[in-house]
Design a protein around this motif. Structure first.
Motif, short mmCIF file in Angstrom:
data_model
loop_
_atom_site.label_atom_id
_atom_site.label_comp_id
_atom_site.label_asym_id
_atom_site.label_seq_id
_atom_site.Cartn_x
_atom_site.Cartn_y
_atom_site.Cartn_z
N UNK A 1 44.93 7.30 -14.57
CA UNK A 1 44.67 7.58 -16.00
C UNK A 1 43.60 8.37 -15.98
N UNK A 2 43.04 8.84 -15.22
CA UNK A 2 41.64 9.69 -15.51
C UNK A 2 41.64 10.92 -14.72
N UNK A 3 41.35 11.94 -15.20
CA UNK A 3 41.55 13.50 -14.68
C UNK A 3 40.25 13.92 -14.62
N UNK A 4 39.28 13.64 -15.38
CA UNK A 4 37.92 14.10 -15.64
C UNK A 4 36.93 13.36 -14.65
N UNK A 5 36.31 14.33 -13.74
CA UNK A 5 35.47 13.59 -12.91
C UNK A 5 34.33 12.92 -13.52
N UNK A 6 33.82 13.50 -14.60
CA UNK A 6 32.66 12.78 -15.48
C UNK A 6 33.00 11.44 -16.03
N UNK A 7 34.19 11.10 -15.78
CA UNK A 7 34.71 9.65 -16.50
C UNK A 7 34.99 8.85 -15.19
N UNK A 8 35.09 9.36 -14.01
CA UNK A 8 35.26 8.49 -13.21
C UNK A 8 34.30 7.17 -12.76
N UNK A 9 34.83 6.02 -12.26
CA UNK A 9 33.88 4.83 -11.83
C UNK A 9 33.58 5.21 -10.44
N UNK A 10 32.36 4.53 -10.13
CA UNK A 10 31.86 4.70 -8.68
C UNK A 10 32.86 4.54 -7.60
N UNK A 11 33.71 3.53 -7.90
CA UNK A 11 34.77 3.28 -6.75
C UNK A 11 35.72 4.56 -6.49
N UNK A 12 36.04 5.31 -7.45
CA UNK A 12 36.81 6.41 -7.30
C UNK A 12 35.95 7.65 -6.67
N UNK A 13 34.59 7.76 -6.98
CA UNK A 13 33.74 8.60 -6.19
C UNK A 13 33.67 7.98 -4.82
N UNK A 14 33.60 6.94 -4.42
CA UNK A 14 33.29 6.55 -3.00
C UNK A 14 34.72 6.73 -2.27
N UNK A 15 35.81 6.36 -2.96
CA UNK A 15 37.24 6.59 -2.69
C UNK A 15 37.30 7.87 -2.17
N UNK A 16 36.94 8.83 -2.91
CA UNK A 16 37.06 10.24 -2.67
C UNK A 16 36.18 10.67 -1.31
N UNK A 17 34.87 10.04 -1.30
CA UNK A 17 34.08 10.30 -0.25
C UNK A 17 35.00 9.91 1.27
#
Length: 289
Positions: free
Chosen positions: A215-231
Motif C-alpha cells: 500500500x505504500x509507494x513513497x520511500x519516506x513512509x516505508x517502515x524499516x522492514x521494507x528498507x531492510x527487505x530492499x537491502x
C-alpha cells in the motif's frame, strides 16, 4: 526424605536434556550475531559459528549511517505504537462486550468474528477497498486493516468470562456504569492479559512488511522492514546508501544477518519487561471453574 537413585538420575537427565534444548534454541541466534560481526572471507568459507571471525562492522556503519534507515525506523515505531493502541482498544472493548452472557445477539457477534478467521475477501478485494477509501500512502493503510486479531479476541473473551461476576455486581450497586466497571474495576485487574495482548500486537506490527509493501509507494513512509527487505533484495544497493565499492562485497556477505539483528534487537530489549505477564496472561483465561 532421601531421594532414590532413580530420582537423582532423572534430575541429572532432565538438566542435561534442558541444557541441550537451550543450546539448540540459542545456536541459530548466536550464529546470526557472529556472522553480522564477521568479515567477508570467513563468512564465505563457512568458518563462522558462535564467535565472530575477522571482526568487522562495516555493514553496520553503512546501514546506521544512512538517513533513510533512521527515517524508516521512526516510521516503524510510529506504526507500531498507533497500531497497538488501536488494536488494544478494539480487542478489549469487543471482548468485554461479548463476554456478557446476557448480551442480545452475543452468538451472532461471536460467529461473525470467528467467520473472519476462515474466510476473507482476498488480496485484490482488500487492495481495491484500501484504495477506494483513499488510505494508500497513509499510516491508516498499515494500522487499520489488521487492527483486530480474532485469536487475541477469543483469549480476552475467555479471560473476562472467568472474572468473578460479584465484583461487577458490587460495582454496579455502588453506582458505576458499564464503562465505569470496565475502566475502574475490570481493566485494573486485567494487567496480565492486557500486557500479553500488547506484546502480541506490537511484535506482529513491528515485523509486518507486506502491508507496507502493498500500500505504500513513497520511500519516506516505508517502515524499516521494507528498507531492510530492499537491502536484501538488492533494490537498495550498498553504493546508493553511501558505501564505497570496496565495501560492497563485505555488505553483500552479511547483510542478511545484520538486518535480522537490527530488526529483532528492539523486541528483545522490550520482551523482558513484559515476560512475567506473558504466561499468566494467556493461561488465566484458559481454565473455567
Amino acid at each position: 526424605m532421601k531421594e532414590s537413585r532413580g530420582a537423582r538420575a532423572f534430575q541429572v537427565f532432565n538438566i542435561l536434556f534442558l541444557c541441550a534444548v537451550v543450546f539448540l534454541t540459542l545456536y541459530p541466534f548466536l550464529n546470526i550475531i557472529a556472522q553480522s560481526f564477521s568479515s567477508e572471507g570467513y563468512i564465505n568459507s563457512g568458518q563462522v559459528n558462535l564467535v565472530p571471525r575477522g571482526f568487522n562492522v562495516d555493514t553496520y556503519k553503512v546501514i546506521l549511517g544512512d538517513a533513510s534507515f533512521w527515517r524508516n525506523y521512526a516510521n516503524t515505531v510510529l506504526y507500531t505504537v498507533v497500531a497497538t493502541a488501536i488494536s488494544i482498544v478494539l480487542t478489549t472493548t469487543f471482548a468485554y462486550a461479548i463476554a456478557k452472557r446476557d448480551l442480545k445477539g452475543r452468538k451472532l457477534f461471536i460467529g461473525l468474528a470467528v467467520f473472519t478467521m476462515f474466510f476473507n475477501g482476498g488480496l485484490i478485494p482488500n487492495y481495491v477497498l484500501i484504495t477506494s477509501l483513499g488510505m494508500r500512502d497513509t499510516i491508516w493503510a498499515i494500522v487499520l486493516p489488521n487492527a483486530l486479531s480474532v485469536f487475541n479476541l477469543l483469549i480476552m473473551k475467555s479471560f473476562f468470562e472467568n472474572m468473578p461476576r460479584e465484583l461487577e455486581e458490587a460495582a454496579a450497586i455502588d453506582g458505576l456504569t458499564q464503562y465505569g466497571v470496565l475502566f475502574r474495576i475490570v481493566l485494573p485487574l486485567s494487567k496480565a492479559i492486557v500486557a500479553t495482548m500488547v506484546l502480541f500486537y506490537a511484535v506482529a506490527s513491528w515485523n509486518s512488511w507486506f502491508s507496507a509493501f502493498l500500500y505504500l509507494d513513497r520511500p519516506d513512509l516505508f517502515p524499516v522492514t521494507i528498507y531492510l527487505r530492499n537491502m536484501i533484495a538488492g533494490v537498495t544497493t550498498a553504493t546508493s546508501t553511501g558505501a564505497s565499492a570496496t565495501d560492497a562485497s563485505q555488505i553483500a556477505s552479511n547483510i542478511q544477518s545484520v538486518t535480522i539483528v537490527l530488526t529483532v534487537l528492539p523486541v528483545l530489549c522490550i520482551y523482558p519487561f513484559v515476560q512475567k505477564h506473558f504466561v499468566s496472561g494467556v493461561m488465566l483465561g484458559s481454565v473455567k471453574e
